[in-house]
Write a protein that holds these residues in place. Structure first.
Motif, mmCIF file in Angstrom:
data_model
loop_
_atom_site.group_PDB
_atom_site.id
_atom_site.type_symbol
_atom_site.label_atom_id
_atom_site.label_comp_id
_atom_site.label_asym_id
_atom_site.label_seq_id
_atom_site.Cartn_x
_atom_site.Cartn_y
_atom_site.Cartn_z
ATOM 1 N N HIS A 1 5.681 9.064 5.454
ATOM 2 C CA HIS A 1 4.844 7.876 5.657
ATOM 3 C C HIS A 1 3.378 8.272 5.848
ATOM 4 C CE1 HIS A 1 3.627 3.871 6.717
ATOM 5 N NE2 HIS A 1 3.065 4.332 7.816
ATOM 6 N N ALA B 1 5.510 0.937 -4.742
ATOM 7 C CA ALA B 1 6.136 1.950 -3.885
ATOM 8 C C ALA B 1 7.634 1.944 -4.158
ATOM 9 C CB ALA B 1 5.866 1.631 -2.427
ATOM 10 N N GLU C 1 7.943 3.658 3.186
ATOM 11 C CA GLU C 1 7.120 3.514 1.966
ATOM 12 C C GLU C 1 5.922 2.597 2.224
ATOM 13 O OE1 GLU C 1 11.174 3.748 1.720
ATOM 14 O OE2 GLU C 1 10.595 1.753 1.088
ATOM 15 N N LEU C 2 6.171 1.554 3.012
ATOM 16 C CA LEU C 2 5.138 0.561 3.327
ATOM 17 C C LEU C 2 5.118 0.357 4.833
ATOM 18 C CD1 LEU C 2 6.054 -2.217 0.699
ATOM 19 C CD2 LEU C 2 4.397 -0.367 0.416
ATOM 20 N N PHE D 1 2.306 9.407 2.148
ATOM 21 C CA PHE D 1 2.512 8.565 0.967
ATOM 22 C C PHE D 1 2.775 7.095 1.290
ATOM 23 C CE2 PHE D 1 3.617 12.909 -0.290
ATOM 24 C CZ PHE D 1 2.744 13.068 -1.351
ATOM 25 N N GLY D 2 2.831 6.740 2.568
ATOM 26 C CA GLY D 2 3.055 5.336 2.936
ATOM 27 C C GLY D 2 1.786 4.512 2.759
ATOM 28 N N ILE D 3 1.951 3.263 2.303
ATOM 29 C CA ILE D 3 0.797 2.365 2.137
ATOM 30 C C ILE D 3 0.605 1.630 3.465
ATOM 31 C CG2 ILE D 3 -0.227 0.546 0.702
ATOM 32 C CD1 ILE D 3 0.783 2.713 -1.095
ATOM 33 N N HIS E 1 7.312 -3.566 -4.733
ATOM 34 C CA HIS E 1 8.402 -2.681 -4.299
ATOM 35 C C HIS E 1 9.693 -3.279 -4.869
ATOM 36 C CE1 HIS E 1 11.175 -0.386 -1.846
ATOM 37 N NE2 HIS E 1 10.189 0.245 -1.229
ATOM 38 N N ILE F 1 4.620 5.218 -6.649
ATOM 39 C CA ILE F 1 4.569 6.200 -5.557
ATOM 40 C C ILE F 1 5.976 6.492 -5.066
ATOM 41 C CG2 ILE F 1 3.518 6.752 -3.308
ATOM 42 C CD1 ILE F 1 1.424 5.819 -5.360
ATOM 43 N N GLY F 2 6.341 7.776 -4.954
ATOM 44 C CA GLY F 2 7.610 8.094 -4.306
ATOM 45 C C GLY F 2 8.450 9.092 -5.066
ATOM 46 N N VAL G 1 0.520 -5.012 -4.134
ATOM 47 C CA VAL G 1 1.584 -4.082 -3.746
ATOM 48 C C VAL G 1 2.931 -4.632 -4.196
ATOM 49 C CG1 VAL G 1 2.771 -2.997 -1.801
ATOM 50 C CG2 VAL G 1 0.305 -3.262 -1.755
ATOM 51 N N LEU H 1 -2.261 10.461 -2.447
ATOM 52 C CA LEU H 1 -2.181 8.991 -2.480
ATOM 53 C C LEU H 1 -3.554 8.354 -2.699
ATOM 54 C CD1 LEU H 1 -0.468 6.436 -2.177
ATOM 55 C CD2 LEU H 1 -0.830 6.571 0.299
#
Ligand code: CP
Length: 320
Positions: free
Chosen positions: A250, A230, A279-280, A253-255, A270, A171-172, A268, A218
């Motif tokens: 965020h 992420a 991102e998170l 697309f933020g988790i 990163h 993701i990103g 998860v 997402l």
């Protein structure tokens, strides 16, 4: 996760690690198996083996780094290699010395292997053509970060039985991500399915030709995923208009912890450094199913394996 020993070579048919494009599934499995052996060394009271005594590794970092620089230094030390460390700031690059001259002067101090991070894609390839040293790419521009992808697949392998049928979403900002490019290569080579997700401005057109699925939603990516990776939003790119604001990024697309609750088996990852709350969500960084610090620990083991397998004299005759 056990390897298929039949397809795993006993040495690497490569002189350098520039990217993973010419590394086979067997080559990657050999690196992962070797890293698992070194990983056990890291849990001993004396975390050191004499394997690379007499070898000198030059760590040349022309770009900032915490994880990669420290773990390559530690990996070489754990193998009893000698190291010299170069950082762009404070060096004669400031006086106009070229990359080639800098490298040749460092190699004149009798170094066997060069680990290089550089903002220019292809810098490690260039040095591999103009010097005699073994080259290991520690990240070159948006092109490749092969040891990051190797430590990522090692970390995944601790939680799965097989890469066949595994589904990983990244993701990103795919366009500017060397981590994404190297992970796509490693994961596709090992048989995993990859979904890329992000704003349209951050996904290169026609990237599906790499054998990946693309979505800009997402929830669709997470519904397909066993593991989500992420990517760091490069805050230095905020002025390029790739996304309206960090808050909007965020939101789309933020988790979040809600995602973690909706997907009770999701892991998860990163590569770091994390922008908490972008991102998170803050709590997701510290979630029990976030395996980010395992990635960092495995980074030392993977880099030990890469240095060991590429050390002069160890590769097979097929090495370039
Ligand atoms: N993942 C990664 O490359 O981190 P550093 O930039 O800190 O080395």
């Amino acid at each position: 996760m056990a390897s298929d020993a039949q397809d795993t070579p006993s040495s690497l048919p490569h002189r350098h690690l520039l990217d993973l494009s010419d590394y086979s599934a067997g080559d990657i499995r050999l690196i992962l198996d070797t890293a698992r052996e070194f990983r056990s060394v890291l849990d001993r009271p004396i975390k050191k083996v004499p394997t690379l005594q007499g070898t000198t590794v030059a760590n040349m970092f022309f770009e900032p780094s915490t994880r990669t620089k420290l773990s390559f230094g530690l990996a070489a030390g754990r193998l009893s290699a000698e190291t010299i460390s170069f950082s762009k700031s404070g060096s004669s690059v400031k006086k106009g010395e070229t990359l080639r001259d800098t490298a040749e002067n460092i190699l004149a101090m009798k170094c066997d292997m060069v680990v290089i991070r550089h903002s220019s894609p292809g810098a490690p390839h260039y040095l591999s053509r103009v010097t005699d040293a073994v080259l290991v790419n520690a990240g070159d521009g948006a092109h490749a970060h092969p040891t990051q992808a190797l430590l990522d697949v090692l970390t995944m392998s601790e939680h799965i039985d097989t890469f066949d049928g595994l589904h990983v979403s990244i993701i990103g900002d795919i366009t500017h991500s060397r981590v994404a490019r190297s992970n796509i290569q490693a994961l596709r080579t090992l048989g995993a399915e990859v979904t890329l997700c992000g704003p349209r401005t951050m996904i290169p057109p026609q990237i599906e030709h790499l054998g990946v699925h693309v979505t800009h939603h997402l929830d669709e990516a997470l519904d397909r995923s066993d593991i989500v990776m992420a990517l760091r939003i490069q805050l230095e790119r905020q002025d390029e208009g790739l996304f309206p604001s960090l808050r909007e990024y965020h939101d789309r697309f933020g988790i979040t912890t809600e995602h973690m609750e909706a997907h009770p088996d999701l892991l998860v990852m990163h590569p770091g450094p994390v922008n908490r709350g972008v991102e998170l969500a803050h709590d997701v960084v510290d979630h029990e199913r976030a395996i980010i610090l395992s990635q960092v620990t495995n980074g030392v083991a993977v880099r030990m394996a890469v240095l060991y397998l590429l050390a002069p004299g160890r590769q097979t005759d097929a090495a370039e």
